[in-house]
Scaffold this motif. Sequence first.
Motif, PDB file in Angstrom:
ATOM      1  N   ARG A 164       0.835  -1.207   0.000  1.00 54.40           N
ATOM      2  CA  ARG A 164       0.000   0.000   0.000  1.00 54.40           C
ATOM      3  C   ARG A 164       0.864   1.249   0.000  1.00 54.40           C
ATOM      4  O   ARG A 164       0.670   2.137   0.793  1.00 54.40           O
ATOM      5  CB  ARG A 164      -0.939  -0.001   1.205  1.00 54.40           C
ATOM      6  CG  ARG A 164      -2.018  -1.022   1.087  1.00 54.40           C
ATOM      7  CD  ARG A 164      -3.059  -0.834   2.147  1.00 54.40           C
ATOM      8  NE  ARG A 164      -3.848   0.372   1.895  1.00 54.40           N
ATOM      9  CZ  ARG A 164      -4.969   0.640   2.546  1.00 54.40           C
ATOM     10  NH1 ARG A 164      -5.411  -0.161   3.478  1.00 54.40           N
ATOM     11  NH2 ARG A 164      -5.644   1.723   2.258  1.00 54.40           N
ATOM     12  N   ALA A 165       1.823   1.289  -0.891  1.00 50.14           N
ATOM     13  CA  ALA A 165       2.705   2.453  -0.952  1.00 50.14           C
ATOM     14  C   ALA A 165       2.106   3.473  -1.906  1.00 50.14           C
ATOM     15  O   ALA A 165       1.653   3.131  -2.988  1.00 50.14           O
ATOM     16  CB  ALA A 165       4.084   2.031  -1.450  1.00 50.14           C
ATOM     17  N   ALA A 166       2.101   4.738  -1.467  1.00 51.05           N
ATOM     18  CA  ALA A 166       1.410   5.772  -2.240  1.00 51.05           C
ATOM     19  C   ALA A 166       1.995   5.906  -3.645  1.00 51.05           C
ATOM     20  O   ALA A 166       1.268   6.130  -4.599  1.00 51.05           O
ATOM     21  CB  ALA A 166       1.474   7.099  -1.493  1.00 51.05           C
ATOM     22  N   TYR A 167       3.337   5.753  -3.803  1.00 47.06           N
ATOM     23  CA  TYR A 167       3.917   6.006  -5.123  1.00 47.06           C
ATOM     24  C   TYR A 167       3.435   4.988  -6.156  1.00 47.06           C
ATOM     25  O   TYR A 167       3.424   5.255  -7.344  1.00 47.06           O
ATOM     26  CB  TYR A 167       5.455   6.018  -5.060  1.00 47.06           C
ATOM     27  CG  TYR A 167       6.097   4.669  -4.850  1.00 47.06           C
ATOM     28  CD1 TYR A 167       6.298   4.169  -3.565  1.00 47.06           C
ATOM     29  CD2 TYR A 167       6.502   3.887  -5.930  1.00 47.06           C
ATOM     30  CE1 TYR A 167       6.877   2.931  -3.368  1.00 47.06           C
ATOM     31  CE2 TYR A 167       7.071   2.651  -5.738  1.00 47.06           C
ATOM     32  CZ  TYR A 167       7.269   2.170  -4.461  1.00 47.06           C
ATOM     33  OH  TYR A 167       7.834   0.941  -4.272  1.00 47.06           O
ATOM     34  N   LEU A 168       2.982   3.815  -5.691  1.00 49.38           N
ATOM     35  CA  LEU A 168       2.486   2.805  -6.636  1.00 49.38           C
ATOM     36  C   LEU A 168       1.142   3.186  -7.248  1.00 49.38           C
ATOM     37  O   LEU A 168       0.693   2.581  -8.202  1.00 49.38           O
ATOM     38  CB  LEU A 168       2.368   1.447  -5.941  1.00 49.38           C
ATOM     39  CG  LEU A 168       3.685   0.703  -5.753  1.00 49.38           C
ATOM     40  CD1 LEU A 168       3.478  -0.556  -4.940  1.00 49.38           C
ATOM     41  CD2 LEU A 168       4.304   0.367  -7.116  1.00 49.38           C
ATOM     42  N   ARG A 169       0.487   4.204  -6.649  1.00 44.16           N
ATOM     43  CA  ARG A 169      -0.781   4.648  -7.240  1.00 44.16           C
ATOM     44  C   ARG A 169      -0.570   5.775  -8.247  1.00 44.16           C
ATOM     45  O   ARG A 169      -1.528   6.366  -8.729  1.00 44.16           O
ATOM     46  CB  ARG A 169      -1.743   5.119  -6.155  1.00 44.16           C
ATOM     47  CG  ARG A 169      -2.149   4.017  -5.221  1.00 44.16           C
ATOM     48  CD  ARG A 169      -3.449   4.345  -4.527  1.00 44.16           C
ATOM     49  NE  ARG A 169      -3.690   3.480  -3.396  1.00 44.16           N
ATOM     50  CZ  ARG A 169      -4.771   3.534  -2.641  1.00 44.16           C
ATOM     51  NH1 ARG A 169      -5.693   4.426  -2.900  1.00 44.16           N
ATOM     52  NH2 ARG A 169      -4.921   2.704  -1.636  1.00 44.16           N
TER      53      ARG A 169
END
Length: 428
Positions: A374-379
Amino acid sequence: VSASDRLPMLPVALRPLPDEGLSGLCLRNDEANGWPADTLARMVSHLSGGDIGFASPGQTILGTVFRLDALAEHLGCPLDEIEATTLMRPLRRLFGDDVDPRRLGSVGPLRVCPTCIAESRFIGRETILPLVRSCVEHQNLLAVECSRGHRLARSRPDAEPFRCATCGEPWSHIRPIQISGPYLLSQRRVVHAYRVVMERGGEDTVARARAVLGKNVALRWSGAWAAHRHIADYRLQPRYIYSLTSLVATLVVAEVPPERLFDEASPPRGPSFICRNRACPTFDRSDSMHSNGRRAETPESYCDACGSRFLGARTISSFDVGNGSSDLSPLSVYRARARLARFREAVAAACRLSIDAGDVLRIADVLERARVPRAAYLRASRLGIADTVHAWQRASPHPVRRWRSPAAEARVVSTKAGSGPGGDAVPR
Ligand SMILES: [Zn+2]
Ligand SMILES: [Zn+2]
Ligand SMILES: [Zn+2]
């Protein structure tokens, strides 16, 4: 509870629609079974000694008076799905397990969008949020009265579902009042702020909001579009933020994007945060940069357009071969891209599994099921993970299950194989 203790399923059992509220769910089931309005709501509130109908939106904030477990058994669906028609989970995350429903703010009378009723008998969970006065999808005001001025929230034992209990006018015939311009904009911001805080908020969110807003709040009270009474009523000092609604109102009036509460664990955006990826549309700019905390005194940041991460001025990961940094070997970029391709496939597979299981597609659930961190940069938008879920959400049939005999159920199994946008295709 043994199988024989379970409550019987309704003759026609409709499961919740995505984002549907508890009142609407009960009324749809009343109508589908040919019952007067409130039959199902009263049935499950009697079990806990109450007598509460659809006309009390305040009771659907947490829904605890309704014996939601009994409702789940009557409708043959998981308790989770029923709880999602209330605000129980987001409010508990924000304010603790013994949260008082007044932490939402003061809920008005029952409000419905006549167009949503006409199209799909839909009363959204968001219609009980105090500052939500319109349906942003149909861009009209929510109705609180029928065309002749009778309150929709009045209830009567023999009233028909989705009709005025006084004169019988169908709610779908109430003429919608369109909204536009600054008021529509403020309503969109209100809905967005509620959604972000409810999806991402945790126990430290209120304290964080007080800290973040404390710096800005005095400056922007006079924004023209914020003059609307429903918003202007909430002129709070940050230290008085104690409900979800006062938090949302203050964010909106101060024009602070709600994401700021979550993305800026440490220092604010500054000139030191720029995207250093030459292949990114926001190269050399700070518009899509976010802080990601600190590592050994050096601030880490990421770009929500391209997903690159930086430690100080150094690029520590990127998905673009042409990022132009000498800090990264091409091999590490290829590795990151391979990992991303696996994540996207896992996300598409998780979406298909969820749809086949009749679940409502929520991005957090899908990522968990796909075991994507759930890492923000992956979104980041260019990575396509969020897009994949959105594409499947659009293609998803409403998770409505009519009651059918086990024999009929067996015949429909596997008709859905291979459905979905582009099968397993990974968007490029
Ligand atoms: Zn609507
Ligand atoms: Zn009426
Ligand atoms: Zn970038």
